[in-house]
Design a protein around this motif. Structure first.
Motif, PDB file in Angstrom:
ATOM      1  N   LEU A  40       2.421   7.044  -0.074  1.00  0.00           N
ATOM      2  CA  LEU A  40       3.324   5.893   0.000  1.00  0.00           C
ATOM      3  C   LEU A  40       2.553   4.621   0.314  1.00  0.00           C
ATOM      4  O   LEU A  40       2.770   3.576  -0.301  1.00  0.00           O
ATOM      5  N   SER A  41       1.621   4.694   1.241  1.00  0.00           N
ATOM      6  CA  SER A  41       0.806   3.539   1.604  1.00  0.00           C
ATOM      7  C   SER A  41       0.032   3.008   0.401  1.00  0.00           C
ATOM      8  O   SER A  41      -0.013   1.795   0.154  1.00  0.00           O
ATOM      9  N   GLN A  43       0.784   3.413  -2.778  1.00  0.00           N
ATOM     10  CA  GLN A  43       1.716   2.862  -3.761  1.00  0.00           C
ATOM     11  C   GLN A  43       2.234   1.488  -3.337  1.00  0.00           C
ATOM     12  O   GLN A  43       2.399   0.592  -4.167  1.00  0.00           O
ATOM     13  N   VAL A  44       2.488   1.306  -2.037  1.00  0.00           N
ATOM     14  CA  VAL A  44       2.927   0.007  -1.539  1.00  0.00           C
ATOM     15  C   VAL A  44       1.823  -1.031  -1.755  1.00  0.00           C
ATOM     16  O   VAL A  44       2.080  -2.151  -2.198  1.00  0.00           O
ATOM     17  N   GLU A  45       0.595  -0.646  -1.470  1.00  0.00           N
ATOM     18  CA  GLU A  45      -0.536  -1.560  -1.670  1.00  0.00           C
ATOM     19  C   GLU A  45      -0.655  -1.974  -3.135  1.00  0.00           C
ATOM     20  O   GLU A  45      -0.815  -3.165  -3.451  1.00  0.00           O
ATOM     21  N   MET A  46      -0.568  -1.014  -4.045  1.00  0.00           N
ATOM     22  CA  MET A  46      -0.664  -1.333  -5.474  1.00  0.00           C
ATOM     23  C   MET A  46       0.476  -2.245  -5.917  1.00  0.00           C
ATOM     24  O   MET A  46       0.275  -3.203  -6.656  1.00  0.00           O
ATOM     25  N   ALA A  47       1.697  -1.958  -5.443  1.00  0.00           N
ATOM     26  CA  ALA A  47       2.846  -2.775  -5.829  1.00  0.00           C
ATOM     27  C   ALA A  47       2.710  -4.199  -5.287  1.00  0.00           C
ATOM     28  O   ALA A  47       3.009  -5.166  -5.991  1.00  0.00           O
ATOM     29  N   CYS A  48       2.240  -4.340  -4.059  1.00  0.00           N
ATOM     30  CA  CYS A  48       2.051  -5.678  -3.476  1.00  0.00           C
ATOM     31  C   CYS A  48       0.982  -6.455  -4.229  1.00  0.00           C
ATOM     32  O   CYS A  48       1.145  -7.658  -4.492  1.00  0.00           O
ATOM     33  N   ASN A  49      -0.108  -5.796  -4.581  1.00  0.00           N
ATOM     34  CA  ASN A  49      -1.161  -6.465  -5.359  1.00  0.00           C
ATOM     35  C   ASN A  49      -0.648  -6.889  -6.737  1.00  0.00           C
ATOM     36  O   ASN A  49      -0.965  -7.977  -7.214  1.00  0.00           O
ATOM     37  N   GLY A  82      20.742  18.420  10.618  1.00  0.00           N
ATOM     38  CA  GLY A  82      20.489  17.364   9.656  1.00  0.00           C
ATOM     39  C   GLY A  82      19.202  16.632   9.995  1.00  0.00           C
ATOM     40  O   GLY A  82      18.775  16.616  11.145  1.00  0.00           O
ATOM     41  N   PHE A  83      18.589  16.042   8.991  1.00  0.00           N
ATOM     42  CA  PHE A  83      17.359  15.290   9.201  1.00  0.00           C
ATOM     43  C   PHE A  83      17.206  14.299   8.060  1.00  0.00           C
ATOM     44  O   PHE A  83      17.857  14.398   7.039  1.00  0.00           O
ATOM     45  N   SER A  84      16.368  13.318   8.285  1.00  0.00           N
ATOM     46  CA  SER A  84      16.115  12.335   7.235  1.00  0.00           C
ATOM     47  C   SER A  84      14.628  12.294   6.928  1.00  0.00           C
ATOM     48  O   SER A  84      13.794  12.599   7.788  1.00  0.00           O
ATOM     49  N   ILE A  85      14.314  11.935   5.694  1.00  0.00           N
ATOM     50  CA  ILE A  85      12.927  11.882   5.225  1.00  0.00           C
ATOM     51  C   ILE A  85      12.722  10.545   4.521  1.00  0.00           C
ATOM     52  O   ILE A  85      13.558  10.121   3.723  1.00  0.00           O
ATOM     53  N   THR A  86      11.613   9.889   4.819  1.00  0.00           N
ATOM     54  CA  THR A  86      11.257   8.680   4.092  1.00  0.00           C
ATOM     55  C   THR A  86      10.966   9.085   2.652  1.00  0.00           C
ATOM     56  O   THR A  86      10.169   9.978   2.405  1.00  0.00           O
ATOM     57  N   ASP A  87      11.648   8.446   1.701  1.00  0.00           N
ATOM     58  CA  ASP A  87      11.408   8.797   0.302  1.00  0.00           C
ATOM     59  C   ASP A  87      10.818   7.645  -0.499  1.00  0.00           C
ATOM     60  O   ASP A  87      10.562   7.777  -1.681  1.00  0.00           O
ATOM     61  N   GLY A  88      10.585   6.522   0.162  1.00  0.00           N
ATOM     62  CA  GLY A  88       9.975   5.396  -0.532  1.00  0.00           C
ATOM     63  C   GLY A  88      10.116   4.122   0.262  1.00  0.00           C
ATOM     64  O   GLY A  88      10.397   4.142   1.452  1.00  0.00           O
TER      65      GLY A  88
END
Length: 98
Positions: A40-41, A43-49, A82-88
């Motif tokens: 995720l890190s 992908q975020v870097e590529m999208a920001c660039n 129940g639980f939550s997961i970061t998906d993006g």
């Protein structure tokens, strides 16, 4: 071009080792309880660039999460959780003034 732009990047799942059938070695499978934060890190870097190259300044990055639930064994009284997961993440950017 619009003044604002939003992009969503999706993360994969962390890999875990699981025994193969009849205990003949191990294989890597997706862990449904863990997000691959390194992926995720990146992908975020590529999208920001990419947004920067297009003439936008990033103004916010928000995680997106999804909720899940699981049921326990009935012979143990039955339970669920129940639980939550970061998906993006959602990245919002504003076009730089000319």
């Amino acid at each position: 071009m619009s003044e604002y732009k939003s992009v969503w990047v999706r993360t994969g799942r962390q890999k875990k080792e699981e025994k193969k059938l009849l205990g003949r070695g191990v294989k890597l499978v997706d862990d449904p309880h863990q997000a691959d934060i390194a992926d995720l890190s990146a992908q975020v870097e590529m999208a920001c660039n990419r947004l920067h190259e297009e003439g936008y300044d990033v103004i916010s990055i928000l995680p997106s999460v999804s909720g899940h639930s699981e049921k326990g064994a009935v012979n143990q009284g039955g339970y669920g959780f129940g639980f939550s997961i970061t998906d993006g993440a959602v990245i919002t950017a504003r076009r730089r003034p000319v």
